[in-house]
Design an enzyme around this catalytic site. Structure first.
Site, PDB file in Angstrom:
ATOM      1  N   LYS A  45       0.635  -1.547  -0.329  1.00 19.15           N
ATOM      2  CA  LYS A  45      -0.140  -0.242  -0.069  1.00 19.15           C
ATOM      3  C   LYS A  45       0.639   1.033  -0.046  1.00 19.15           C
ATOM      4  O   LYS A  45       0.474   2.276  -0.519  1.00 19.15           O
ATOM      5  CB  LYS A  45      -1.251   0.086   1.566  1.00 19.15           C
ATOM      6  CG  LYS A  45      -2.062  -1.308   0.890  1.00 19.15           C
ATOM      7  CD  LYS A  45      -3.166  -0.674   0.471  1.00 19.15           C
ATOM      8  CE  LYS A  45      -4.437  -2.059   0.254  1.00 19.15           C
ATOM      9  NZ  LYS A  45      -3.994  -3.181   0.630  1.00 19.15           N
ATOM     10  N   GLU A  75      -9.368   6.193   3.446  1.00 16.79           N
ATOM     11  CA  GLU A  75     -10.462   5.412   3.763  1.00 16.79           C
ATOM     12  C   GLU A  75      -9.297   4.066   4.295  1.00 16.79           C
ATOM     13  O   GLU A  75      -8.204   4.355   3.157  1.00 16.79           O
ATOM     14  CB  GLU A  75     -10.987   4.638   2.709  1.00 16.79           C
ATOM     15  CG  GLU A  75     -11.363   3.882   2.006  1.00 16.79           C
ATOM     16  CD  GLU A  75      -9.804   4.068   0.890  1.00 16.79           C
ATOM     17  OE1 GLU A  75      -9.769   5.329   0.883  1.00 16.79           O
ATOM     18  OE2 GLU A  75      -9.371   3.253   0.741  1.00 16.79           O
ATOM     19  N   SER A 113       1.417  -9.726  -0.762  1.00 18.62           N
ATOM     20  CA  SER A 113       1.365  -8.372  -1.130  1.00 18.62           C
ATOM     21  C   SER A 113       1.595  -7.674   0.361  1.00 18.62           C
ATOM     22  O   SER A 113       1.784  -6.799   0.814  1.00 18.62           O
ATOM     23  CB  SER A 113      -0.260  -8.256  -1.003  1.00 18.62           C
ATOM     24  OG  SER A 113      -0.869  -8.977  -0.253  1.00 18.62           O
TER      25      SER A 113
HETATM   26  C1  LIG Z   1      -4.927  -4.081   0.726  1.00 21.71           C
HETATM   27  C2  LIG Z   1      -4.254  -5.538   1.309  1.00 21.71           C
HETATM   28  C3  LIG Z   1      -4.746  -6.112  -0.418  1.00 21.71           C
HETATM   29  C4  LIG Z   1      -5.715  -5.675  -1.166  1.00 21.71           C
HETATM   30  O1  LIG Z   1      -5.837  -4.551  -2.092  1.00 21.71           O
HETATM   31  P1  LIG Z   1      -5.789  -4.823  -3.231  1.00 21.71           P
HETATM   32  O2  LIG Z   1      -6.004  -3.367  -4.386  1.00 21.71           O
HETATM   33  O3  LIG Z   1      -6.363  -5.346  -4.240  1.00 21.71           O
HETATM   34  O4  LIG Z   1      -3.494  -5.396  -3.755  1.00 21.71           O
HETATM   35  C5  LIG Z   1      -4.098  -7.505  -0.464  1.00 21.71           C
HETATM   36  N1  LIG Z   1      -2.822  -7.599   0.414  1.00 21.71           N
HETATM   37  C6  LIG Z   1      -2.340  -6.292   1.887  1.00 21.71           C
HETATM   38  C7  LIG Z   1      -1.373  -6.712   2.322  1.00 21.71           C
HETATM   39  C8  LIG Z   1      -3.377  -5.465   1.635  1.00 21.71           C
HETATM   40  O5  LIG Z   1      -3.479  -5.022   2.686  1.00 21.71           O
END
Ligand SMILES: *Cc1c(COP(=O)(O)O)cnc(C)c1O
Length: 387
Positions: free
Chosen positions: A73, A95, A362
């Protein structure tokens, strides 16, 4: 741009300002310096040996969990805060669902000494209490949203209302590749650093492109970020994984491509979970970050063009994905990420020896340990019932 009239002029201003900085080499230099020294980029592309032998193919992990604040993020929050500074805005709002975007935004706002307000559904505040505490420690005001389902969708609506009222002083940092233009494009561009690095790293390590790239899809920012630099490489299968929750029944999942149809939500025309009359359906996922009724519009396009494919895995499989990555590789992934790991485990039989797979990790799972324990407790009881 499916928004009320009052949002048209701030969005147009944002689009033209972004078009300017996008071509400005000084902006990229500044962004890249912070990505390196503050976020910790480039993140490693790690050869996961034990997961590879489990899957019968060669697997690499793109380690976005190692970014400062623990998820991808911050790549976007940092880009947008630099844009806000160029626009002379001193107040930042955002948000957040799982809290990772709120933490990333509170972090960059603190770094630049800007006022920061985060909108979060009251239900999410409860299930992600650790992140609420982190945001407050960083100096942000966290405002509980108690409308509707009290999760991400309501938090976005509240942030939009604030933005309309305070647009002269305020920039709204939207956290995923969602909402009205220019957000989906802008967020994609800032997240594409993931795919640019991964492309360079895999070519260096293996001398060839991957055969598969897997990423979880909430709004779709980590997925579009890693997919985008590979779009023209026809031999690379791009695979997005949505949250199947408790199964594809209305209200029990967040798999927009499995249960949704084209509609409009919060500025975007895309696949939306809705009933026959067009009312937005409730969603469910064990992971707060995938729990949203619409999917980023560029994913809708890639799916209709058949350039990317989308599947879903459920809560229970995601929990198995968490445990697999922990025990095979010593990496505790976020519940969101675990959906991509779980799908790779499901595909196991279809992989060939020569396949070269990248899974986008992610984020890290520290924020989710309480949810995971609660899951284990519920399911330990159930297996006792059965025996
Ligand atoms: C917010 C988040 C997501 C999902 O958001 P995307 O915009 O689809 O990437 C996925 N993995 C993590 C660790 C997140 O914090």
């Amino acid at each position: 741009m499916y928004v009320p009239e009052t949002l048209m002029s701030p969005l147009k201003e944002l689009a033209s300002e972004y078009a300017r900085v996008r071509r400005d080499p000084a902006f990229s230099r500044e962004l890249n310096a912070y990505l390196r020294d503050f976020v910790g980029r480039p993140t490693p592309l790690y050869h996961a040996r034990r997961l590879s032998s489990e899957l019968g193919a060669k697997v690499y992990l793109k380690r976005e969990d190692l970014c400062h604040t623990g998820a991808h993020k911050i790549n976007n929050s940092l880009g947008q805060v630099l844009l806000a500074l160029r626009m002379g805005k001193k107040r930042i709002i955002a948000e957040t669902g799982a809290g990772q975007h709120g933490v990333a935004t509170a972090t960059v706002a603190a770094m630049f000494g800007l006022e920061c307000v985060i909108y979060m559904g009251a239900v999410d505040m409860e299930r992600q209490a650790l992140n609420v505490s982190r945001m407050r420690r960083l100096g942000a005001t966290v405002t509980a949203v108690t409308a509707g389902q009290q999760t991400l969708k309501e938090a976005i609506s509240e942030a939009m209302r604030d933005w309309v009222t305070n647009v002269r002083t305020t920039h709204y940092i939207l956290g995923s590749a969602l909402g009205s233009h220019p957000y989906p494009m802008m967020v994609r561009d800032f997240q594409s650093v993931i795919g640019r690095e991964a492309r360079r790293q895999i070519l260096k390590a293996e001398g060839r492109l991957p055969t598969h790239i897997l990423a979880c899809v909430g709004g779709g920012s980590n997925a579009i970020g890693i997919f985008y630099p590979f779009l023209r490489d026809g031999g690379v299968r791009l695979i997005g994984i949505e949250a199947g929750g408790e199964g594809i029944r209305p209200g029990r999942h967040a798999a927009r491509f499995a249960g949704g149809k084209v509609g409009i939500l919060q500025g975007t025309r895309t696949y939306v979970l809705q009933d026959a009359s067009g009312n937005i359906q409730l969603t469910h996922s064990v992971s707060a970050g995938l729990d949203y009724a619409a999917i980023g519009p560029e994913h809708a396009l890639l799916r209709d063009l058949k350039r990317a494919e989308y599947h879903h895995v459920g809560d229970a499989e995601a929990m198995e994905g968490v445990n697999a990555l922990c025990r095979l590789e010593g990496i505790l992934p976020a519940l969101e990420t675990a959906h991509a790991v779980a799908y790779a485990l499901n595909m196991r039989r279809s992989f060939k020896r020569r396949d070269l797979i990248i899974i986008n990790v992610s984020g890290r799972g520290d924020k989710d340990v309480q949810q995971m324990e609660a899951w284990d407790r519920r399911h330990a009881n159930r297996s006792k019932d059965r025996s």
